[in-house]
Every structure is written in C-alpha cells, then in structure tokens.
Design an enzyme around this catalytic site. Sequence first.
Site, PDB file in Angstrom:
ATOM      1  N   GLY A   1      19.473  -2.546  17.345  1.00  0.00           N
ATOM      2  CA  GLY A   1      19.603  -3.942  16.950  1.00  0.00           C
ATOM      3  C   GLY A   1      18.581  -4.284  15.890  1.00  0.00           C
ATOM      4  O   GLY A   1      18.135  -3.418  15.118  1.00  0.00           O
ATOM      5  N   ASN A   2      18.159  -5.547  15.856  1.00  0.00           N
ATOM      6  CA  ASN A   2      17.268  -6.018  14.792  1.00  0.00           C
ATOM      7  C   ASN A   2      15.975  -5.200  14.712  1.00  0.00           C
ATOM      8  O   ASN A   2      15.626  -4.682  13.648  1.00  0.00           O
ATOM      9  CB  ASN A   2      16.963  -7.508  15.010  1.00  0.00           C
ATOM     10  CG  ASN A   2      15.893  -8.009  14.082  1.00  0.00           C
ATOM     11  OD1 ASN A   2      14.725  -8.055  14.428  1.00  0.00           O
ATOM     12  ND2 ASN A   2      16.278  -8.354  12.865  1.00  0.00           N
TER      13      ASN A   2
ATOM     14  N   GLY B   1      17.957   1.577  21.379  1.00  0.00           N
ATOM     15  CA  GLY B   1      18.437   0.344  20.749  1.00  0.00           C
ATOM     16  C   GLY B   1      18.806   0.604  19.302  1.00  0.00           C
ATOM     17  O   GLY B   1      18.318   1.565  18.669  1.00  0.00           O
TER      18      GLY B   1
ATOM     19  N   LYS C   1       5.861 -21.243  25.823  1.00  0.00           N
ATOM     20  CA  LYS C   1       7.248 -20.761  25.925  1.00  0.00           C
ATOM     21  C   LYS C   1       8.088 -21.856  26.536  1.00  0.00           C
ATOM     22  O   LYS C   1       7.581 -22.683  27.309  1.00  0.00           O
ATOM     23  CB  LYS C   1       7.294 -19.518  26.826  1.00  0.00           C
ATOM     24  CG  LYS C   1       8.480 -18.641  26.580  1.00  0.00           C
ATOM     25  CD  LYS C   1       8.231 -17.766  25.382  1.00  0.00           C
ATOM     26  CE  LYS C   1       9.347 -16.811  25.095  1.00  0.00           C
ATOM     27  NZ  LYS C   1       8.977 -15.848  24.047  1.00  0.00           N
TER      28      LYS C   1
HETATM   29  P1  NAD Z   1      19.125  -7.081  19.490  1.00  0.00           P
HETATM   30  O1  NAD Z   1      19.980  -7.870  20.414  1.00  0.00           O
HETATM   31  O2  NAD Z   1      19.262  -7.243  18.016  1.00  0.00           O
HETATM   32  O3  NAD Z   1      19.332  -5.506  19.796  1.00  0.00           O
HETATM   33  C1  NAD Z   1      19.262  -4.966  21.058  1.00  0.00           C
HETATM   34  C2  NAD Z   1      19.745  -3.525  20.989  1.00  0.00           C
HETATM   35  O4  NAD Z   1      19.533  -2.917  22.269  1.00  0.00           O
HETATM   36  C3  NAD Z   1      21.237  -3.393  20.693  1.00  0.00           C
HETATM   37  O5  NAD Z   1      21.448  -2.278  19.858  1.00  0.00           O
HETATM   38  C4  NAD Z   1      21.839  -3.142  22.069  1.00  0.00           C
HETATM   39  O6  NAD Z   1      23.071  -2.417  22.023  1.00  0.00           O
HETATM   40  C5  NAD Z   1      20.728  -2.289  22.674  1.00  0.00           C
HETATM   41  N1  NAD Z   1      20.770  -2.198  24.139  1.00  0.00           N
HETATM   42  C6  NAD Z   1      20.955  -3.178  25.041  1.00  0.00           C
HETATM   43  N2  NAD Z   1      20.937  -2.677  26.290  1.00  0.00           N
HETATM   44  C7  NAD Z   1      20.723  -1.345  26.149  1.00  0.00           C
HETATM   45  C8  NAD Z   1      20.592  -0.266  27.050  1.00  0.00           C
HETATM   46  N3  NAD Z   1      20.693  -0.437  28.364  1.00  0.00           N
HETATM   47  N4  NAD Z   1      20.366   0.974  26.549  1.00  0.00           N
HETATM   48  C9  NAD Z   1      20.273   1.179  25.223  1.00  0.00           C
HETATM   49  N5  NAD Z   1      20.388   0.209  24.320  1.00  0.00           N
HETATM   50  C10 NAD Z   1      20.618  -1.036  24.788  1.00  0.00           C
HETATM   51  O7  NAD Z   1      17.637  -7.362  19.987  1.00  0.00           O
HETATM   52  P2  NAD Z   1      16.280  -7.222  19.141  1.00  0.00           P
HETATM   53  O8  NAD Z   1      16.002  -8.503  18.460  1.00  0.00           O
HETATM   54  O9  NAD Z   1      16.310  -5.953  18.379  1.00  0.00           O
HETATM   55  O10 NAD Z   1      15.200  -7.131  20.333  1.00  0.00           O
HETATM   56  C11 NAD Z   1      14.995  -5.916  21.051  1.00  0.00           C
HETATM   57  C12 NAD Z   1      13.750  -6.069  21.924  1.00  0.00           C
HETATM   58  O11 NAD Z   1      12.629  -6.404  21.126  1.00  0.00           O
HETATM   59  C13 NAD Z   1      13.795  -7.152  23.010  1.00  0.00           C
HETATM   60  O12 NAD Z   1      13.018  -6.702  24.098  1.00  0.00           O
HETATM   61  C14 NAD Z   1      13.110  -8.326  22.352  1.00  0.00           C
HETATM   62  O13 NAD Z   1      12.564  -9.217  23.310  1.00  0.00           O
HETATM   63  C15 NAD Z   1      12.015  -7.582  21.607  1.00  0.00           C
HETATM   64  N6  NAD Z   1      11.437  -8.343  20.507  1.00  0.00           N
HETATM   65  C16 NAD Z   1      12.217  -8.740  19.454  1.00  0.00           C
HETATM   66  C17 NAD Z   1      11.638  -9.443  18.404  1.00  0.00           C
HETATM   67  C18 NAD Z   1      12.444  -9.845  17.207  1.00  0.00           C
HETATM   68  O14 NAD Z   1      11.852 -10.383  16.260  1.00  0.00           O
HETATM   69  N7  NAD Z   1      13.742  -9.585  17.149  1.00  0.00           N
HETATM   70  C19 NAD Z   1      10.258  -9.758  18.427  1.00  0.00           C
HETATM   71  C20 NAD Z   1       9.476  -9.325  19.502  1.00  0.00           C
HETATM   72  C21 NAD Z   1      10.080  -8.619  20.531  1.00  0.00           C
END
Ligand code: NAD
Length: 428
Positions: free
Chosen positions: A221-222, A219, A107
């Site tokens: 998001g992605n 959430g 990392k």
């Molecule tokens: P993102 O930024 O696309 O989405 C995050 C979502 O969480 C958004 O909808 C945001 O509004 C919401 N959010 C933030 N704070 C919040 C709260 N207090 N209560 C409710 N909702 C809240 O992020 P992502 O890529 O979807 O990642 C989400 C999680 O998954 C993170 O922990 C990330 O480390 C983990 N993760 C992501 C990936 C990836 O490929 N994107 C891979 C492994 C792990």
Amino acid sequence: MVEKAYNPFEMAQKQFDTVADMLELDTATRELLRNPLREYHVSIPVRMDDGSVRVFRGFRVQHNDALGPGKGGIRFHPMETIDTVRALAMWMTWKCAVVDIPLGGAKGGVVCDPHNLSMREQEQVCRGYIRQMANIMGPLIDVPAPDVMTTPQHMLWMLDEYEKIHQGKHPGFITGKPVGMGGSKGRTEATGYGLIFTVREALKDMNIRPEDTIASVQGFGNVAQYAIQLYHQIGGKVICVSCWDQEDQTAYAFRKVDGIDFEGLLKITDRFGGIDKKKAEEQGYEILPGDEWLTQEVDILMPCALENAITSENVDRISDKVKIVAEGANGPTTPEADKVLKERGIFMIPDFLANAGGVTCSYFEQVQSNMNYYWERDEVLGKLDVKMTSAFIAVNELAKKRKLYMRDAAYMISIGRVARACRDRGWV
Ligand code: NAD
C-alpha cells in the site's frame, strides 16, 4: 507460547513504566505521563438520509502538550474504543518527541463505519464532530489529521466547519488536506521515504552498501510502495511483497528471486494495495502463503501492512540472514516476538521512529498552512531527510553508548524529552 490479548492502553502504559524505571522518573512525572492530560467524549446527532436521527459517539484524547500543540489523526471505526484512542494519543506524544518536532500527542475517533454511510451522512458526522470539538482544538491547541478510514475530503469538511464557527481562514487547523487546498507536496511519499532514510542510515552505520542488500516487504500500500521505490533508488533489491486478497479474504506473498519489477507490479495493483494474483502469475511471480514474506533469506524485513504481523508463533521462522527489521506499520511486532528479536541481536528500527515521516510531513504542512506559503516537493523531502536522519542518529548513538535495544533507546529519548519539558514548564 500463548500470546496475551492486550488492552492497547494498558500495553502503552506498560511500555511507559519500563522506560520510566530506566530513566528513574519521579512519581509525579510518571503519574502525569502515564495518563492523558485531557479527554473529551461527545455525542453527535446526525439526520440520516431516511429522515431518522442516529447518535454517534466521538472522542478526542490529548495525551500531552508540553512540547507544543497536540497532533494526531481522527479515526472512523465501528469498533473504536476510548482505550485504543488513549493508547494512540500516548504513542503520538512519543512519535513527535523522537523526531524532535514541537508538537504533543493527541488522537480522536468516531464509532462509525463509513462503508455504511452515504457521503452526505459522512459529511454530517465530520461537521458534527467539529461542532462539539471546535473550542478544544485549533492551530495552536490541537491539530487533527486523517487516520483509519478518514480521507482528505473528511479533513476539508472539518476545516470548513471549523472556519464557519471561528470565522476567517485557518488552514493550519488540520492537516492531510489535498494539495492545492492547503496540503503539502511530498506527504503521500513521506512515510515510505522516511522509513528508507532510517534504513539507509542503519546500513551506513553497519558499513553495508545498500547495493549489497535484499529485502522482503509485508504490504503493498502507501507506505510499502514508496519505501520500495526509494530503496530501489538507493540500490537495494526487493524480492518479495505481500498483500491482502479481497476476493479470497486471505493474504498472499509474491516472490521473484531476481527482484520484483516495481513499475510492472504497480500496474496490476488496485488503490487499496491489492495485487491481481492472476496477472502476477503471468508476470512470473511465485504466489506463496501470506506469511512467507517473513521467512525469506534477506538482509532487511519491512513490515508495512498492519499490527501484530510478527508474533511468538512465527518469529522463529525469520531467517538468520536478517540483520534489520524496519517497522513501517504501527505495532507490527508483538511484545513477545520483540523479546526474541532483541535476544537474537537483530537491529530494530522501531515503528514510532521508522514511520515518523508521515507526522513530520504533517508538521511541515501545518507550518506551510500557518504561513500560507507552500514549499516545492524537493524542499519538503529534503527537510524530511534531515529530520529523520538526525532522529535516527540520536537514537542509534544512545543505543550504542548505553548498549540498549533501539526500541528502548528511542523510548528513552522521547519520554526523556517530554519529561524535561514538563519539568521546565514547572508542571512537576
Ligand atoms: P494501505 O491501506 O495503503 O496499505 C496496506 C497494505 O497492507 C495493502 O497492500 C494491503 O493489501 C496490505 N495488507 C493488509 N492486510 C494484510 C495482511 N494480513 N498480510 C499482508 N498484507 C496485508 O495502508 P498504509 O497507509 O500503507 O499503512 C500501512 C501501515 O503503516 C499501517 O499500520 C499504518 O497505520 C501505518 N502507518 C501509515 C502511515 C501513512 O502515512 N500512510 C503513517 C504511519 C504509519
């Protein structure tokens, strides 16, 4: 119960020690695996737009590479610390090992806030970081990727700098590149889809049809969006999602007991995963306080937002109906809350297994880049399904055989694999 504020690296080491005891690892192997193999601390001088020079701190930690080249993202964060990077590097080792991909854990991070930097300044930070790290990284040594606040654009600048230094084209040096510039099809949906592949297998094992289940998701998001898309495709119904509201600086949950209209909700969601409250109300959603996603009477909870979402304060509000918690986010359950879920017999699909679809697809990107031959989306997602399903089955079988909590079984498999690789190489 008062929750302790953990140093993330101490927490990662504590988790490791518990599993090392269960595996009865010898002293040398423990000593080797509870610390990083190598770490690099660098200073990156950058000429700012106003002509002044600012020096940024950067880190790269290579926790273990017994199974293959290091793999792990580079984060840009104003509060980045070496202990966070060490912990994340160790977790990457276990994540790659649990899905059985031939990669180690690493990392990186730079202490900076991209919001306060111009694009030119961000480019200089990326290039400066690679100039310092160009000899300790590479397609066969350590392969970086995007992470918090770093994007495909940052990855391309880093690749370009690496190629200038090493001459020639080395697309396998970095992953998370845009499709068409060495990126893999299917990467955007990989983490969310991977999560649902594991949920599908868990339901199969419990003899429950997905069509008979409902879920609530933290959430939008992605990870959450693609998880919901595939969960709907296999027949499930999501009744509640939550997100962060930028304007009000708080989280809200959006509920429709008959099931959310996924496409309709997407239309009123911004690119950060924030849902427009007013428009959601017009679409008939009940708007509830942010943590209500967790109190819903559903079969499956999917925390897909951020760490420390399920804590000792709110774990008792989880309904008795909940059978599965599938951790899409990293570290969404605190150790105290995890103990409660374990005692309640909830089926846990732990983060480093449940969200490993992302790193698995990054591995596929690396393979395609090294071959300079790119697969179609269906091929990528088909291979992802095979990897996630076999990883889930291996963990679940061990959990059943030894009557273990799924998180403990997943750790036993991954730490066991890495320990064996260190032994087989003659390191310990
Ligand atoms: P993102 O930024 O696309 O989405 C995050 C979502 O969480 C958004 O909808 C945001 O509004 C919401 N959010 C933030 N704070 C919040 C709260 N207090 N209560 C409710 N909702 C809240 O992020 P992502 O890529 O979807 O990642 C989400 C999680 O998954 C993170 O922990 C990330 O480390 C983990 N993760 C992501 C990936 C990836 O490929 N994107 C891979 C492994 C792990």
